[in-house]
Design a protein around this motif. Structure first.
Motif: not given
Length: 418
Positions: A241-245, A309-310, A316-318, A391-392
């Protein structure tokens, strides 16, 4: 703690049990309203400070936040070790009120950049600490079945507070000083403390356990987290969660700084995002949390946010835009408040007092902020190399999050179905 069962053949007894359950729910709803109102009054100010500090230097603020969090853990462990269970929250919240009053004096004396940075770090520790301690005490007052019925409503109370906080700030910010806002926030925490003490007094009898300290080592939360599979699962969920946030936060701070030149415009933008998050979360908490958990299980409830989120991070990556990041941030935080956070808190109702206080605080503060800092440094490195952090960094974290959410939820569903 022993809880009265809501399943009774005596109608009068059943009405009494339900009355006490609703009373506890009311105290918890009001307390959470006051706590999140207190915090969100100050959040737009903190976010504007982050823009001024610079997106390319946020990893230093995150690192400072982690180090302060690390320093707090043994202090909190000592309080839990020595203080009675029913005194832990008043002692800790009282200390935070004194901190806020100290910042009131600093800002009244025209605080400088160091004061602003200190406040950013303190507020980042404060918001996790008060919420973690709130849920520790709530899980001490409700059993697993009651939690499935009431946690969505309690979370909704906090969401209403999170909408009221920015609204109050927007209405009065032009006419009052920052120190006045801080003093008001301190007053709200004091009122929340009174509500939580009332919740403790209204809880079913526990044979005096609340009058005894939790005891144990002041750092017992660390080995306990590693030992219990339920706690390991929660910790992994928090890491993902915190990584994505952090990915979303860094990107939004960067794009907001490019799109809005003035501090007022940025505060308005951040407040608008907060309002949208809380409106959506409120609707989901009232209409969705209880229904999903009771009819589909915790595994599905915990999986909703990573699935959203997936899809969002792929888009958002595109095509990375400020509006796109704001929209995904709204979905991310609203689904977390409606399903992720209440879902994780339900798991703590099946764990003993040491897990609810020490391990929970360790996960909600140290694990949370440690990964915040690590993610911020990793994101800074990836962005510095000209690559996409979405993306990474974000996508791999979401994939792990989805698997961990389903496995952790299934474990809880099987245990409570027995």
């Amino acid at each position: 703690m022993k809880h009265l069962s809501s399943k009774s053949d005596d109608p009068e007894g059943l009405r009494t049990v339900l009355h006490h359950e609703w009373l506890r729910t009311g105290y918890a709803v009001l307390a959470f309203f006051l706590l999140l109102c207190s915090y969100t009054m100050l959040r737009p100010v903190r976010d504007d400070m982050a823009v001024r500090f610079g997106a390319d230097r946020l990893h230093w603020l995150f690192t400072g936040t982690f180090l302060c969090t690390l320093a707090v853990i043994p202090l909190f462990g000592a309080v839990v070790h020595h203080a009675r269970r029913n005194a832990i929250l008043p002692v800790c919240y009282g200390f935070l009120v004194l901190n806020l009053l100290g910042f009131c004096a600093a800002f009244r004396a025209e605080g400088n950049a160091w004061t602003a940075a200190a406040f950013f770090i303190w507020l980042s520790v404060f918001n996790l600490f008060v919420v973690s301690l709130f849920w520790s005490n709530v899980s001490d007052a409700f059993n697993a079945q009651e939690a499935q019925r009431r946690y969505g409503m309690i979370a909704a109370g906090g969401t209403v507070g999170a909408m009221a906080g920015p609204a109050i700030t927007a209405l009065v910010a032009r006419y009052v000083s920052t120190s006045t806002l801080l003093a008001t926030s301190a007053g709200l925490i004091f009122l929340a403390t009174i509500c939580m003490m009332a919740l403790r007094n209204a809880s079913p009898g526990d044979n005096g356990t609340s009058l005894r300290p939790v005891g144990g080592s002041i750092v017992a939360g660390v080995p306990l987290t590693l030992k219990l599979p339920e706690l390991r699962g929660i910790a992994l969920l928090v890491i993902c969660l915190t990584t994505v946030s952090t990915v979303l936060y860094v990107e939004i701070i960067s794009l907001a700084g490019q799109h809005y030149a003035s501090s007022g415009e940025r505060k308005t933008f951040f407040a608008s995002v907060d309002l949208a998050v809380n409106l959506l979360a409120f609707g989901l908490q009232l209409a969705g949390t209880r229904f999903v958990v009771r009819h589909a299980g915790l595994a599905l409830a915990l999986s909703i946010a990573p699935v959203l989120m997936l899809a969002g991070l792929v888009v958002l990556g595109i095509r990375p835009t400020l509006i796109g990041f704001a929209a995904i941030q709204i979905l991310h935080r609203a689904s977390e408040y409606a399903f992720g956070k209440p879902g994780r808190e339900m798991i703590y109702t099946t764990i003993g007092p040491e897990g609810r206080f020490k391990a929970k605080n360790f996960i909600d503060t140290t694990v949370y902020r440690a990964n915040d800092a690590a993610s911020a440094w990793l994101i800074n490195l990836v962005r510095g190399a000209g690559w996409s952090a979405v993306l990474l960094v974000g996508l791999p974290a979401v994939l792990v999050w989805l698997v961990a959410a389903f496995r952790t939820g299934i474990r809880f569903d099987r245990r409570t179905d027995k």
